[in-house]
Design a protein around this motif. Structure first.
Motif, PDB file in Angstrom:
ATOM      1  N   TYR A  59      95.752  31.384 -10.770  1.00 40.43           N
ATOM      2  CA  TYR A  59      95.912  31.865 -12.143  1.00 40.43           C
ATOM      3  C   TYR A  59      94.581  31.641 -12.858  1.00 40.43           C
ATOM      4  O   TYR A  59      93.911  30.631 -12.623  1.00 40.43           O
ATOM      5  N   TYR A  60      94.229  32.565 -13.764  1.00 40.01           N
ATOM      6  CA  TYR A  60      92.960  32.452 -14.465  1.00 40.01           C
ATOM      7  C   TYR A  60      93.113  32.723 -15.951  1.00 40.01           C
ATOM      8  O   TYR A  60      93.889  33.589 -16.371  1.00 40.01           O
ATOM      9  N   GLY A  61      92.334  31.997 -16.755  1.00 42.48           N
ATOM     10  CA  GLY A  61      92.217  32.313 -18.160  1.00 42.48           C
ATOM     11  C   GLY A  61      91.352  33.558 -18.329  1.00 42.48           C
ATOM     12  O   GLY A  61      90.432  33.795 -17.544  1.00 42.48           O
ATOM     13  N   ASP A  62      91.625  34.353 -19.350  1.00 40.36           N
ATOM     14  CA  ASP A  62      90.953  35.642 -19.527  1.00 40.36           C
ATOM     15  C   ASP A  62      89.434  35.494 -19.631  1.00 40.36           C
ATOM     16  O   ASP A  62      88.689  36.371 -19.163  1.00 40.36           O
ATOM     17  N   LEU A  63      88.951  34.416 -20.244  1.00 39.90           N
ATOM     18  CA  LEU A  63      87.512  34.270 -20.465  1.00 39.90           C
ATOM     19  C   LEU A  63      86.734  34.038 -19.170  1.00 39.90           C
ATOM     20  O   LEU A  63      85.518  34.238 -19.129  1.00 39.90           O
ATOM     21  N   TRP A  64      87.434  33.593 -18.133  1.00 44.07           N
ATOM     22  CA  TRP A  64      86.747  33.209 -16.898  1.00 44.07           C
ATOM     23  C   TRP A  64      87.135  34.057 -15.688  1.00 44.07           C
ATOM     24  O   TRP A  64      86.515  33.925 -14.632  1.00 44.07           O
ATOM     25  N   LYS A  65      88.119  34.925 -15.863  1.00 37.96           N
ATOM     26  CA  LYS A  65      88.570  35.764 -14.762  1.00 37.96           C
ATOM     27  C   LYS A  65      87.438  36.672 -14.299  1.00 37.96           C
ATOM     28  O   LYS A  65      86.758  37.292 -15.116  1.00 37.96           O
ATOM     29  N   GLY A  66      87.212  36.726 -12.994  1.00 35.02           N
ATOM     30  CA  GLY A  66      86.150  37.570 -12.453  1.00 35.02           C
ATOM     31  C   GLY A  66      84.818  36.865 -12.293  1.00 35.02           C
ATOM     32  O   GLY A  66      83.941  37.339 -11.569  1.00 35.02           O
ATOM     33  N   ARG A  67      84.627  35.721 -12.972  1.00 34.94           N
ATOM     34  CA  ARG A  67      83.379  34.960 -12.850  1.00 34.94           C
ATOM     35  C   ARG A  67      83.594  33.638 -12.117  1.00 34.94           C
ATOM     36  O   ARG A  67      82.726  33.176 -11.380  1.00 34.94           O
ATOM     37  N   PHE A  68      84.725  33.011 -12.352  1.00 35.86           N
ATOM     38  CA  PHE A  68      85.021  31.713 -11.743  1.00 35.86           C
ATOM     39  C   PHE A  68      86.100  31.890 -10.671  1.00 35.86           C
ATOM     40  O   PHE A  68      86.995  32.730 -10.811  1.00 35.86           O
ATOM     41  N   THR A  69      86.031  31.058  -9.626  1.00 34.63           N
ATOM     42  CA  THR A  69      87.013  31.101  -8.547  1.00 34.63           C
ATOM     43  C   THR A  69      87.494  29.693  -8.239  1.00 34.63           C
ATOM     44  O   THR A  69      86.678  28.792  -8.010  1.00 34.63           O
ATOM     45  N   ILE A  70      88.801  29.520  -8.230  1.00 34.68           N
ATOM     46  CA  ILE A  70      89.395  28.231  -7.888  1.00 34.68           C
ATOM     47  C   ILE A  70      89.903  28.284  -6.452  1.00 34.68           C
ATOM     48  O   ILE A  70      90.407  29.319  -5.997  1.00 34.68           O
ATOM     49  N   SER A  71      89.753  27.170  -5.744  1.00 30.20           N
ATOM     50  CA  SER A  71      90.237  27.096  -4.366  1.00 30.20           C
ATOM     51  C   SER A  71      90.628  25.649  -4.067  1.00 30.20           C
ATOM     52  O   SER A  71      90.261  24.739  -4.812  1.00 30.20           O
ATOM     53  N   ARG A  72      91.385  25.468  -2.987  1.00 30.96           N
ATOM     54  CA  ARG A  72      91.702  24.093  -2.593  1.00 30.96           C
ATOM     55  C   ARG A  72      91.429  23.910  -1.110  1.00 30.96           C
ATOM     56  O   ARG A  72      91.530  24.850  -0.327  1.00 30.96           O
ATOM     57  N   ASP A  73      91.056  22.701  -0.757  1.00 32.03           N
ATOM     58  CA  ASP A  73      90.764  22.345   0.621  1.00 32.03           C
ATOM     59  C   ASP A  73      91.758  21.264   1.020  1.00 32.03           C
ATOM     60  O   ASP A  73      91.624  20.112   0.628  1.00 32.03           O
ATOM     61  N   LYS A  74      92.750  21.651   1.828  1.00 31.26           N
ATOM     62  CA  LYS A  74      93.808  20.703   2.183  1.00 31.26           C
ATOM     63  C   LYS A  74      93.312  19.595   3.100  1.00 31.26           C
ATOM     64  O   LYS A  74      93.844  18.496   3.103  1.00 31.26           O
ATOM     65  N   ALA A  75      92.297  19.868   3.874  1.00 28.43           N
ATOM     66  CA  ALA A  75      91.751  18.848   4.770  1.00 28.43           C
ATOM     67  C   ALA A  75      91.020  17.756   3.993  1.00 28.43           C
ATOM     68  O   ALA A  75      91.061  16.582   4.362  1.00 28.43           O
ATOM     69  N   LYS A  76      90.346  18.162   2.922  1.00 30.04           N
ATOM     70  CA  LYS A  76      89.571  17.201   2.124  1.00 30.04           C
ATOM     71  C   LYS A  76      90.327  16.726   0.891  1.00 30.04           C
ATOM     72  O   LYS A  76      89.856  15.825   0.191  1.00 30.04           O
ATOM     73  N   ASN A  77      91.476  17.324   0.600  1.00 30.76           N
ATOM     74  CA  ASN A  77      92.233  17.025  -0.617  1.00 30.76           C
ATOM     75  C   ASN A  77      91.374  17.208  -1.868  1.00 30.76           C
ATOM     76  O   ASN A  77      91.261  16.319  -2.723  1.00 30.76           O
ATOM     77  N   THR A  78      90.759  18.381  -1.953  1.00 25.84           N
ATOM     78  CA  THR A  78      89.959  18.699  -3.130  1.00 25.84           C
ATOM     79  C   THR A  78      90.371  20.048  -3.708  1.00 25.84           C
ATOM     80  O   THR A  78      90.890  20.918  -3.004  1.00 25.84           O
ATOM     81  N   VAL A  79      90.123  20.191  -4.988  1.00 27.75           N
ATOM     82  CA  VAL A  79      90.265  21.469  -5.680  1.00 27.75           C
ATOM     83  C   VAL A  79      88.898  21.807  -6.259  1.00 27.75           C
ATOM     84  O   VAL A  79      88.315  20.986  -6.991  1.00 27.75           O
ATOM     85  N   ASP A  80      88.388  22.976  -5.921  1.00 26.65           N
ATOM     86  CA  ASP A  80      87.028  23.333  -6.280  1.00 26.65           C
ATOM     87  C   ASP A  80      87.003  24.493  -7.272  1.00 26.65           C
ATOM     88  O   ASP A  80      87.895  25.342  -7.281  1.00 26.65           O
ATOM     89  N   LEU A  81      85.961  24.515  -8.096  1.00 30.51           N
ATOM     90  CA  LEU A  81      85.759  25.613  -9.037  1.00 30.51           C
ATOM     91  C   LEU A  81      84.357  26.159  -8.842  1.00 30.51           C
ATOM     92  O   LEU A  81      83.372  25.463  -9.120  1.00 30.51           O
TER      93      LEU A  81
END
Length: 128
Positions: A59-81
């Motif tokens: 899910y993305y806020g309108d101001l950041w959609k298309g420029r920012f990408t969120i992802s998660r790494d289950k092996a490292k237990n991290t959420v990245d932006l």
């Protein structure tokens, strides 16, 4: 209890890129959504992006959609932006948050009321 520790902030020029990471630990993550918020100088938090830990739905806020990408790494237990094409208005403390994943409630958008665990944040400064 969920512990969230952010890293990766710093100084970046307009139009550049920066990657933030949030280390997640504590209780099981399977029923959680993880998110990033933009916290300005007035302390107000604006929703940037969120991701379901299990399904990866984003899910993305309108101001950041298309420029920012969120992802998660289950092996490292991290959420990245991944922040691309940054602007001076992106300057803020970026705070990682976690909350119970409740997609039926997201129809009118997400805000900080959906998240009960918070990190301390990492500063991002965009120079013009």
């Amino acid at each position: 209890q969920v512990r969230l520790v952010e890293s990766g902030g710093g100084l970046v020029q307009t139009g550049g890129s920066l990657s933030l990471s949030c280390s997640v630990s504590g209780r099981t993550l399977d029923d959680l959504a993880l998110a990033w918020f933009h916290q300005g100088e007035n302390g107000e938090r604006e929703f940037v992006a969120a991701i379901s830990w299990v399904t990866g739905v984003t899910y993305y806020g309108d101001l950041w959609k298309g420029r920012f990408t969120i992802s998660r790494d289950k092996a490292k237990n991290t959420v990245d932006l991944q922040m691309n094409q940054v602007k001076p208005a992106d300057t803020a403390v970026y705070v990682c948050a976690a909350g119970i994943y409740r997609p039926p409630l997201y129809t009118k958008g997400l805000d900080d009321g959906f998240f009960g665990w918070w990190g301390r944040g990492t500063q991002v400064t965009v120079s013009s």
